[in-house]
Design an enzyme around this catalytic site. Structure first.
Site, short mmCIF file in Angstrom:
data_model
loop_
_atom_site.label_atom_id
_atom_site.label_comp_id
_atom_site.label_asym_id
_atom_site.label_seq_id
_atom_site.Cartn_x
_atom_site.Cartn_y
_atom_site.Cartn_z
N GLY A 45 0.84 -1.20 0.00
CA GLY A 45 0.00 0.00 0.00
C GLY A 45 0.87 1.24 0.00
O GLY A 45 2.07 1.16 0.30
N GLN A 50 2.96 9.82 2.04
CA GLN A 50 4.31 9.25 2.02
C GLN A 50 5.16 9.76 0.86
O GLN A 50 6.38 9.64 0.90
CB GLN A 50 4.23 7.71 1.95
CG GLN A 50 3.66 7.09 3.20
CD GLN A 50 3.51 5.59 3.03
OE1 GLN A 50 2.56 5.12 2.43
NE2 GLN A 50 4.47 4.84 3.54
N CYS A 90 6.21 -0.62 7.29
CA CYS A 90 5.85 0.62 6.59
C CYS A 90 7.02 1.04 5.72
O CYS A 90 8.16 1.02 6.18
CB CYS A 90 5.51 1.71 7.61
SG CYS A 90 5.02 3.26 6.84
N LEU A 91 6.72 1.43 4.50
CA LEU A 91 7.77 1.88 3.59
C LEU A 91 8.46 3.13 4.13
O LEU A 91 9.60 3.41 3.76
CB LEU A 91 7.18 2.16 2.21
CG LEU A 91 6.64 0.93 1.47
CD1 LEU A 91 5.92 1.35 0.20
CD2 LEU A 91 7.76 -0.06 1.16
N HIS A 132 -4.09 1.28 8.02
CA HIS A 132 -2.71 1.75 8.05
C HIS A 132 -2.54 2.96 7.11
O HIS A 132 -1.96 3.98 7.49
CB HIS A 132 -1.78 0.59 7.65
CG HIS A 132 -0.33 0.93 7.49
ND1 HIS A 132 0.65 0.40 8.30
CD2 HIS A 132 0.32 1.72 6.60
CE1 HIS A 132 1.83 0.88 7.92
NE2 HIS A 132 1.65 1.68 6.88
N GLU A 133 -3.10 2.84 5.91
CA GLU A 133 -2.96 3.94 4.92
C GLU A 133 -3.77 5.16 5.34
O GLU A 133 -3.33 6.29 5.17
CB GLU A 133 -3.39 3.48 3.52
CG GLU A 133 -2.70 2.26 2.95
CD GLU A 133 -1.19 2.31 3.04
OE1 GLU A 133 -0.62 3.41 3.12
OE2 GLU A 133 -0.57 1.24 3.05
N HIS A 136 -1.93 7.31 7.70
CA HIS A 136 -0.96 8.22 7.05
C HIS A 136 -1.64 9.54 6.65
O HIS A 136 -1.04 10.61 6.75
CB HIS A 136 -0.36 7.58 5.80
CG HIS A 136 0.75 6.60 6.05
ND1 HIS A 136 1.92 6.94 6.71
CD2 HIS A 136 0.90 5.30 5.71
CE1 HIS A 136 2.74 5.89 6.76
NE2 HIS A 136 2.14 4.87 6.16
O1 GNR Z 1 4.15 -2.69 2.48
C1 GNR Z 1 3.49 -2.59 3.51
N1 GNR Z 1 3.19 -3.70 4.23
C2 GNR Z 1 2.30 -3.72 5.28
C3 GNR Z 1 2.25 -4.86 6.07
C4 GNR Z 1 1.37 -4.96 7.11
C5 GNR Z 1 0.50 -3.91 7.37
C6 GNR Z 1 0.54 -2.75 6.61
C7 GNR Z 1 1.42 -2.66 5.56
S1 GNR Z 1 1.45 -1.23 4.59
C8 GNR Z 1 3.07 -1.25 3.98
C9 GNR Z 1 3.26 -0.18 2.92
C10 GNR Z 1 3.11 1.18 3.57
O2 GNR Z 1 3.94 1.67 4.29
N2 GNR Z 1 2.00 1.81 3.40
O3 GNR Z 1 1.78 2.98 4.02
NI NI Z 2 2.97 2.95 5.81
#
Ligand code: GNR
Ligand code: NI
Length: 166
Positions: A45, A50, A90-91, A132-133, A136
């Site tokens: 995601g 980001q 998270c990236l 999660h997104e 952000h």
């Molecule tokens: O790549 C991602 N893997 C992930 C794994 C478990 C829960 C959420 C994520 S999101 C993350 C990519 C990212 O940072 N999205 O904001």
């Molecule tokens: Ni993230």
């Protein structure tokens, strides 16, 4: 076009994204660039925050084949039920993974890349990813849910990493 991903603790990750007024060609181009950036990272995601664009836009692909892109513009959670603990990464926090408790099931509304409104009920990994997104988009990062001790350890690790990089 590949976009640069901000890394925690960059203060720009704290900005609150604004709603998208209309899904214009520029928004569609951003969505394509975000998808390319997510696939290349690779991640499941990516939120516009980001890549330092403070608009309510998310892309997600949780499929193994990486061929099921989902676009959420102006996402809203309508209802949430249950709890699910999932190991998240998270990236914007490369190399760090930890467990976070989220809602297990959500119903949501958003617009797609054509500006069409849709509702979706989902659970499991997709529900976790959407939450999660969406965090952000309001300036939240998953490490905000960690205990103070874990956050302090992460901060020490990131300082060390910066020292080695400079
Ligand atoms: O790549 C991602 N893997 C992930 C794994 C478990 C829960 C959420 C994520 S999101 C993350 C990519 C990212 O940072 N999205 O904001
Ligand atoms: Ni993230």
């Amino acid at each position: 076009m590949l976009l640069d991903i901000l890394e925690y603790p960059d203060p720009r990750l704290r900005k609150v994204a604004a709603p998208v007024a209309a899904v214009t060609a520029a928004v569609q181009k951003l969505v394509r660039d975000m998808a390319e950036t997510m696939y290349s990272a690779p991640g499941v995601g990516l939120a516009a925050t980001q890549v330092d664009v403070h608009k309510r836009i998310i892309v997600i692909d949780i499929s193994e084949a990486r061929n099921d892109l989902r676009v959420f513009i102006n996402p809203e959670i309508l209802s949430a039920q249950g709890e699910l603990e999932c190991e998240e990464g998270c990236l914007s926090v490369p190399g760090y993974y930890d467990k976070v408790v989220r809602a297990e099931k959500i119903t949501m509304r958003a617009q797609n890349e054509h500006g069409e409104s849709f509702e979706l009920g989902t659970d499991g990994m997709l529900a976790v990813c959407v939450q999660h997104e969406m965090d952000h988009l309001v300036g939240k990062v998953f490490v905000d849910y960690l205990s103070p001790l874990k956050r302090a350890r992460l901060a020490a690790r990131l300082k060390k990493k910066q020292r080695l990089a400079s």
